[in-house]
Design an enzyme around this catalytic site. Structure first.
Site, PDB file in Angstrom:
ATOM      1  N   THR A  38     -21.658   1.140 -26.957  1.00  0.00           N
ATOM      2  CA  THR A  38     -22.952   1.176 -27.632  1.00  0.00           C
ATOM      3  C   THR A  38     -23.905   0.357 -26.776  1.00  0.00           C
ATOM      4  O   THR A  38     -23.487  -0.620 -26.162  1.00  0.00           O
ATOM      5  CB  THR A  38     -22.801   0.529 -29.023  1.00  0.00           C
ATOM      6  OG1 THR A  38     -22.105   1.443 -29.849  1.00  0.00           O
ATOM      7  CG2 THR A  38     -24.134   0.169 -29.660  1.00  0.00           C
ATOM      8  N   ARG A  81     -20.548  10.628 -40.564  1.00  0.00           N
ATOM      9  CA  ARG A  81     -20.464   9.162 -40.668  1.00  0.00           C
ATOM     10  C   ARG A  81     -21.692   8.523 -39.999  1.00  0.00           C
ATOM     11  O   ARG A  81     -22.084   8.872 -38.896  1.00  0.00           O
ATOM     12  CB  ARG A  81     -19.196   8.676 -39.984  1.00  0.00           C
ATOM     13  CG  ARG A  81     -18.996   7.146 -39.978  1.00  0.00           C
ATOM     14  CD  ARG A  81     -19.450   6.503 -38.696  1.00  0.00           C
ATOM     15  NE  ARG A  81     -19.044   5.093 -38.587  1.00  0.00           N
ATOM     16  CZ  ARG A  81     -19.443   4.288 -37.609  1.00  0.00           C
ATOM     17  NH1 ARG A  81     -20.250   4.729 -36.659  1.00  0.00           N
ATOM     18  NH2 ARG A  81     -19.049   3.045 -37.577  1.00  0.00           N
ATOM     19  N   ILE A  82     -22.306   7.581 -40.671  1.00  0.00           N
ATOM     20  CA  ILE A  82     -23.436   6.860 -40.086  1.00  0.00           C
ATOM     21  C   ILE A  82     -23.010   5.402 -39.921  1.00  0.00           C
ATOM     22  O   ILE A  82     -22.484   4.793 -40.857  1.00  0.00           O
ATOM     23  CB  ILE A  82     -24.684   6.974 -40.981  1.00  0.00           C
ATOM     24  CG1 ILE A  82     -25.090   8.457 -41.110  1.00  0.00           C
ATOM     25  CG2 ILE A  82     -25.843   6.155 -40.402  1.00  0.00           C
ATOM     26  CD1 ILE A  82     -26.105   8.723 -42.194  1.00  0.00           C
ATOM     27  N   GLY A  83     -23.210   4.857 -38.732  1.00  0.00           N
ATOM     28  CA  GLY A  83     -22.820   3.478 -38.451  1.00  0.00           C
ATOM     29  C   GLY A  83     -23.971   2.509 -38.637  1.00  0.00           C
ATOM     30  O   GLY A  83     -24.994   2.815 -39.267  1.00  0.00           O
ATOM     31  N   ASP A  84     -23.807   1.340 -38.061  1.00  0.00           N
ATOM     32  CA  ASP A  84     -24.810   0.277 -38.208  1.00  0.00           C
ATOM     33  C   ASP A  84     -26.025   0.469 -37.309  1.00  0.00           C
ATOM     34  O   ASP A  84     -27.114  -0.039 -37.608  1.00  0.00           O
ATOM     35  CB  ASP A  84     -24.182  -1.072 -37.842  1.00  0.00           C
ATOM     36  CG  ASP A  84     -23.673  -1.057 -36.403  1.00  0.00           C
ATOM     37  OD1 ASP A  84     -22.749  -0.264 -36.106  1.00  0.00           O
ATOM     38  OD2 ASP A  84     -24.211  -1.801 -35.558  1.00  0.00           O
ATOM     39  N   THR A 105     -23.299  -4.859 -31.892  1.00  0.00           N
ATOM     40  CA  THR A 105     -22.331  -3.837 -31.474  1.00  0.00           C
ATOM     41  C   THR A 105     -20.950  -4.215 -31.975  1.00  0.00           C
ATOM     42  O   THR A 105     -20.663  -5.390 -32.187  1.00  0.00           O
ATOM     43  CB  THR A 105     -22.310  -3.681 -29.940  1.00  0.00           C
ATOM     44  OG1 THR A 105     -21.227  -2.798 -29.590  1.00  0.00           O
ATOM     45  CG2 THR A 105     -22.096  -5.007 -29.217  1.00  0.00           C
ATOM     46  N   GLY A 106     -20.101  -3.202 -32.155  1.00  0.00           N
ATOM     47  CA  GLY A 106     -18.745  -3.444 -32.646  1.00  0.00           C
ATOM     48  C   GLY A 106     -18.507  -2.599 -33.883  1.00  0.00           C
ATOM     49  O   GLY A 106     -19.151  -1.551 -34.052  1.00  0.00           O
ATOM     50  N   GLY A 159     -18.997  -0.867 -36.902  1.00  0.00           N
ATOM     51  CA  GLY A 159     -20.221  -0.589 -37.650  1.00  0.00           C
ATOM     52  C   GLY A 159     -20.099  -0.914 -39.122  1.00  0.00           C
ATOM     53  O   GLY A 159     -21.033  -1.414 -39.749  1.00  0.00           O
TER      54      GLY A 159
END
Ligand code: ASP
Length: 320
Positions: free
Chosen positions: A191, A219-222, A241-242, A244
């Protein structure tokens, strides 16, 4: 450092980064980060705004298939890509986010267009793609053009590693830990994000990703969630980052700003407190810059691709 001095920090992904990372990947990413510092620093020296600089740097990393964003995005469980990005201007708190993109070459620039040309903050999936088609100058490709042979192989090996771990798991064990490394030991973390303060003392943050390998479709991450993966106000600019899901639960980026604003912590204190609070299983990291030009780049993982530079000539590129 007082107001009027620029500073910049860049991240290229945090996680379980092997010490014996293949040379071509290690050197490729380090040189990309160095190049980003160069273009970011020179734009800041030429009085460009931090908003312009964070977009410029993130575009550069989206165009580099060594990173998990834009062209290098990892694949969903269906072998497709769904890219996401967000950008925030600390002075105005204006922000833009996109997710579920399959054709847009530079999601970060579409996020900026959402911020500047729509009444909204966040566009996703078909609506975001339709908006991209209506804008002049937004480069697009066929979805299949983003699917690199390396990422097809990574997905295959990831699915195989899950199968093996499930076969070997104790029947009542419901959490199976997996690593998404391919044959040459790379996990395609990556990322990307950039934070900066410009010569006018304005802060900005930008983050872009392909998400996590083998993620569910939808899926939606951070990364596109303002306050989680990206945040900026007049105190600081943060790009995380990492994992989510952990970053969303911890509202990581906003927490750094809140600790500064409400508790009077310095950027370094606030950032390391947020990362320590993610312990013992802290699976994320962040880069951040404050209004005084302070930089923090803490992580709770084994490594984070990162780089920073300040106007007084300091610069650093590091992984572990
Ligand atoms: N935070 C990203 C996500 O969960 C992944 C990463 O930073 O590696 O989508």
């Amino acid at each position: 450092m007082g107001k009027g001095q620029w500073a910049i920090a860049v991240q290229g992904g945090a996680g379980d980064i092997p010490i014996d990372l293949p040379k071509h990947i290690k050197e490729g990413r380090e040189s990309a980060l160095r190049h980003c510092l160069h273009i970011g620093s020179s734009a800041l020296n030429h009085s460009h705004s931090s908003l312009h600089v964070v977009e410029l740097v993130v575009r550069e990393l989206e165009n580099n298939p060594l990173f998990n964003a834009g062209r290098g995005s990892v694949l969903t469980t269906e072998g497709t890509i769904e890219m996401e990005a967000s950008i925030m201007d600390g002075k105005t708190k204006k922000c833009g986010s996109v997710c579920g993109l399959k054709t847009v070459v530079n999601p970060i620039s579409l996020a900026r267009l959402v911020m500047e040309k729509t009444p909204h903050v966040y566009l996703g999936f078909e609506g975001a793609e339709a908006f991209a088609r209506e804008q002049q100058g937004v480069a697009t490709l066929e979805p299949c053009d983003f699917i690199t042979p390396a990422n097809v192989e990574r997905l295959k090996q990831f699915k195989e590693s899950i199968r093996v771990q499930l076969d070997n798991a104790h029947p009542i064990q419901n959490e199976v830990k997996v690593e998404a490394r391919n044959a040459d030991g790379d996990s395609q973390l990556g990322t990307v994000g950039c934070v900066a303060i410009d010569l006018d003392g304005h802060l900005a943050a930008a983050t872009s990703t392909g998400g996590v390998i083998n993620k569910w479709v939808g899926r939606i991450g951070d990364t596109p969630i303002i306050g989680s993966g990206t945040y900026s106000n007049t105190y600081c600019a943060v790009s995380a980052t990492g994992s989510g899901e952990d970053i969303i639960r911890g509202t990581v980026a906003r927490d750094v700003a809140a600790l500064m604003e409400y508790k009077g912590l310095s950027l370094k204190e606030a950032a390391s407190s947020v990362v320590k609070n993610g312990a013992p299983e802290c699976k994320f990291g962040l880069v951040a810059v404050s209004a005084t030009g302070e930089i923090a780049m803490p992580f709770g993982t084994t490594g984070m691709f990162r780089a920073c530079a300040t106007q007084d000539g300091y610069s650093e590129v590091a992984i572990h």
